[in-house]
Design a protein around this motif. Structure first.
Motif, PDB file in Angstrom:
ATOM      1  N   ALA A 105     -30.160  74.216 -41.539  1.00 17.17           N
ATOM      2  CA  ALA A 105     -29.043  73.279 -41.554  1.00 17.17           C
ATOM      3  C   ALA A 105     -29.286  72.150 -40.563  1.00 17.17           C
ATOM      4  O   ALA A 105     -29.377  72.370 -39.350  1.00 17.17           O
ATOM      5  CB  ALA A 105     -27.747  74.014 -41.220  1.00 17.17           C
ATOM      6  N   ARG A 106     -29.387  70.939 -41.084  1.00 17.73           N
ATOM      7  CA  ARG A 106     -29.586  69.746 -40.245  1.00 17.73           C
ATOM      8  C   ARG A 106     -28.736  68.624 -40.841  1.00 17.73           C
ATOM      9  O   ARG A 106     -29.233  67.848 -41.663  1.00 17.73           O
ATOM     10  CB  ARG A 106     -31.056  69.350 -40.205  1.00 17.73           C
ATOM     11  CG  ARG A 106     -31.983  70.399 -39.600  1.00 17.73           C
ATOM     12  CD  ARG A 106     -33.434  69.993 -39.742  1.00 17.73           C
ATOM     13  NE  ARG A 106     -33.673  68.694 -39.116  1.00 17.73           N
ATOM     14  CZ  ARG A 106     -34.781  67.971 -39.300  1.00 17.73           C
ATOM     15  NH1 ARG A 106     -35.716  68.408 -40.135  1.00 17.73           N
ATOM     16  NH2 ARG A 106     -34.930  66.825 -38.693  1.00 17.73           N
ATOM     17  N   PRO A 107     -27.488  68.532 -40.484  1.00 20.66           N
ATOM     18  CA  PRO A 107     -26.602  67.530 -41.094  1.00 20.66           C
ATOM     19  C   PRO A 107     -27.147  66.114 -40.947  1.00 20.66           C
ATOM     20  O   PRO A 107     -27.578  65.709 -39.854  1.00 20.66           O
ATOM     21  CB  PRO A 107     -25.282  67.706 -40.333  1.00 20.66           C
ATOM     22  CG  PRO A 107     -25.336  69.095 -39.794  1.00 20.66           C
ATOM     23  CD  PRO A 107     -26.782  69.379 -39.500  1.00 20.66           C
ATOM     24  N   ASP A 108     -27.168  65.390 -42.056  1.00 23.77           N
ATOM     25  CA  ASP A 108     -27.593  63.984 -42.115  1.00 23.77           C
ATOM     26  C   ASP A 108     -29.047  63.793 -41.718  1.00 23.77           C
ATOM     27  O   ASP A 108     -29.452  62.663 -41.373  1.00 23.77           O
ATOM     28  CB  ASP A 108     -26.703  63.111 -41.225  1.00 23.77           C
ATOM     29  CG  ASP A 108     -25.273  63.064 -41.716  1.00 23.77           C
ATOM     30  OD1 ASP A 108     -25.069  63.057 -42.955  1.00 23.77           O
ATOM     31  OD2 ASP A 108     -24.350  63.060 -40.878  1.00 23.77           O
ATOM     32  N   LYS A 109     -29.858  64.828 -41.816  1.00 24.04           N
ATOM     33  CA  LYS A 109     -31.276  64.707 -41.491  1.00 24.04           C
ATOM     34  C   LYS A 109     -32.166  64.751 -42.732  1.00 24.04           C
ATOM     35  O   LYS A 109     -33.350  64.433 -42.642  1.00 24.04           O
ATOM     36  CB  LYS A 109     -31.698  65.821 -40.523  1.00 24.04           C
ATOM     37  CG  LYS A 109     -30.955  65.813 -39.195  1.00 24.04           C
ATOM     38  CD  LYS A 109     -31.215  64.541 -38.402  1.00 24.04           C
ATOM     39  CE  LYS A 109     -30.508  64.585 -37.058  1.00 24.04           C
ATOM     40  NZ  LYS A 109     -30.728  63.340 -36.275  1.00 24.04           N
TER      41      LYS A 109
ATOM     42  N   CYS B  38     -24.364  64.382 -50.045  1.00 28.04           N
ATOM     43  CA  CYS B  38     -23.840  65.744 -49.923  1.00 28.04           C
ATOM     44  C   CYS B  38     -22.352  65.696 -49.593  1.00 28.04           C
ATOM     45  O   CYS B  38     -21.906  64.890 -48.767  1.00 28.04           O
ATOM     46  CB  CYS B  38     -24.600  66.514 -48.843  1.00 28.04           C
ATOM     47  SG  CYS B  38     -24.048  68.229 -48.653  1.00 28.04           S
ATOM     48  N   ASP B  39     -21.570  66.582 -50.215  1.00 28.94           N
ATOM     49  CA  ASP B  39     -20.128  66.606 -49.996  1.00 28.94           C
ATOM     50  C   ASP B  39     -19.692  67.742 -49.068  1.00 28.94           C
ATOM     51  O   ASP B  39     -18.490  67.999 -48.923  1.00 28.94           O
ATOM     52  CB  ASP B  39     -19.398  66.748 -51.338  1.00 28.94           C
ATOM     53  CG  ASP B  39     -19.875  67.969 -52.122  1.00 28.94           C
ATOM     54  OD1 ASP B  39     -20.812  68.648 -51.655  1.00 28.94           O
ATOM     55  OD2 ASP B  39     -19.310  68.236 -53.204  1.00 28.94           O
ATOM     56  N   VAL B  40     -20.638  68.422 -48.435  1.00 30.64           N
ATOM     57  CA  VAL B  40     -20.311  69.499 -47.503  1.00 30.64           C
ATOM     58  C   VAL B  40     -19.914  68.901 -46.153  1.00 30.64           C
ATOM     59  O   VAL B  40     -20.538  67.950 -45.671  1.00 30.64           O
ATOM     60  CB  VAL B  40     -21.506  70.462 -47.338  1.00 30.64           C
ATOM     61  CG1 VAL B  40     -21.179  71.560 -46.310  1.00 30.64           C
ATOM     62  CG2 VAL B  40     -21.864  71.078 -48.677  1.00 30.64           C
TER      63      VAL B  40
ATOM     64  N   CYS C 101     -21.404  72.411 -41.926  1.00 33.57           N
ATOM     65  CA  CYS C 101     -22.839  72.531 -42.209  1.00 33.57           C
ATOM     66  C   CYS C 101     -23.610  72.893 -40.947  1.00 33.57           C
ATOM     67  O   CYS C 101     -24.546  73.695 -40.983  1.00 33.57           O
ATOM     68  CB  CYS C 101     -23.362  71.225 -42.799  1.00 33.57           C
ATOM     69  SG  CYS C 101     -25.134  71.219 -43.141  1.00 33.57           S
ATOM     70  N   ALA C 102     -23.217  72.304 -39.801  1.00 32.79           N
ATOM     71  CA  ALA C 102     -23.932  72.563 -38.553  1.00 32.79           C
ATOM     72  C   ALA C 102     -23.808  74.017 -38.112  1.00 32.79           C
ATOM     73  O   ALA C 102     -24.651  74.507 -37.339  1.00 32.79           O
ATOM     74  CB  ALA C 102     -23.418  71.636 -37.462  1.00 32.79           C
TER      75      ALA C 102
ATOM     76  N   ALA D 124     -28.743  77.877 -42.876  1.00 34.62           N
ATOM     77  CA  ALA D 124     -29.594  77.035 -43.707  1.00 34.62           C
ATOM     78  C   ALA D 124     -28.729  76.050 -44.471  1.00 34.62           C
ATOM     79  O   ALA D 124     -27.505  76.201 -44.577  1.00 34.62           O
ATOM     80  CB  ALA D 124     -30.409  77.887 -44.675  1.00 34.62           C
ATOM     81  N   CYS D 125     -29.379  75.024 -45.007  1.00 30.55           N
ATOM     82  CA  CYS D 125     -28.685  74.020 -45.822  1.00 30.55           C
ATOM     83  C   CYS D 125     -28.075  74.702 -47.043  1.00 30.55           C
ATOM     84  O   CYS D 125     -28.772  75.393 -47.801  1.00 30.55           O
ATOM     85  CB  CYS D 125     -29.670  72.934 -46.237  1.00 30.55           C
ATOM     86  SG  CYS D 125     -29.007  71.741 -47.415  1.00 30.55           S
TER      87      CYS D 125
END
Length: 263
Positions: free
Chosen positions: A50-54, A61-63, A68-69, A73-74
């Motif tokens: 899990a790497r938000p906006d990476k 993505c709508d999560v 997410c952080a 995992a994503c």
């Protein structure tokens, strides 16, 4: 079966204290993810932590990013991994049909962008020939036209760098006119084949009509023969002649022969 474990209030309180602080947030995330597939034997999609906006797909993505952080995992990539596992283990490729449709749409969009860039830039790129002298001076190659006396720049002409990748994409994905049965030769061949099939159908129909016609003629001929024999047996002149010659009177031919249409 006898129960085991603490029985006194003090012992029960001590046993309960061992669970204090559990499950930890990390344990809760692992438990939730493992529960998605086959419990303890589940595979963890650690290739996409899990790497938000990476990631590139994070833009659409709508999560929720905070949620997410907190994941191992994503979620999007984990869902993709699980769908592929299910499709492969079950032997059902239709489970990924919608993904293939999306990928094909993305591929077509990329190819259209490449084609638009080629149309705008041209299939060739022209760059002036240049060089550097020992002193570091920059010089552009040029020459004087003997007819007009004007200076002309020497250009290096190269094919557009997108041309070959686009042709490879068209070839490898079977999107050429030949693959789509749209070349003039294929169209002519298909027309000839359709004409042959139509001719064969017409010949079959003609043969069937001829057969029916012949059966009707044979039936009509048999009816005519029966009528002729009936008229002959009733002819008074022929009857008198046979009686004079000592012949027996012929039996009358039954009229039902006229109704027999069997070929």
């Amino acid at each position: 079966m006898k129960a085991t474990g603490p029985k006194t209030p003090e012992g029960k309180a001590a046993s309960a204290s061992n669970l204090a602080g559990h499950p930890t947030p990390e344990e809760a995330r692992i438990t939730r993810f493992n529960a998605m597939k086959h419990g303890a034997s589940a595979k963890t999609a650690m290739y996409f932590p899990a790497r938000p906006d990476k990631y590139p797909h994070c833009k659409t993505c709508d999560v929720d990013r905070d949620y997410c952080a907190q994941q191992v995992a994503c979620l999007k990539r984990s869902d993709l991994m699980l769908r592929c596992l299910v499709a492969i283990e079950s032997g059902d490729p239709t489970a990924l049909q919608d993904l293939h449709a999306i990928n094909q749409a993305n591929f077509m969009a990329i190819m259209q962008d490449m084609m638009q860039a080629l149309i705008a830039d041209g299939v060739t790129l022209r760059n002036p020939v240049h060089d550097f002298d020992k002193e570091g001076g920059f010089h552009i190659g040029r020459y004087v036209d003997p007819d007009t006396g004007e200076w002309n720049i020497v250009e290096d002409i190269k094919a557009h760098p997108l041309l070959k990748p686009m042709m490879d994409m068209i070839s490898r994905n079977n999107l050429s006119l030949a693959d789509l049965n749209m070349t003039p030769k294929i169209q002519v061949d298909q027309g000839i084949q359709q004409g042959q099939l139509q001719q064969e159908e017409d010949e079959k129909e003609s043969a069937l009509e001829y057969r029916n016609k012949m059966e009707k003629q044979v039936s009509d001929l048999k009816t005519m023969i029966g009528r002729s024999q009936l008229r002959a047996s009733q002819d008074p002149v022929l009857i008198e002649h046979r009686q004079e010659g000592g012949e027996e009177k012929p039996k009358d031919i039954e009229a039902e022969v006229l109704d027999d249409t069997t070929p």
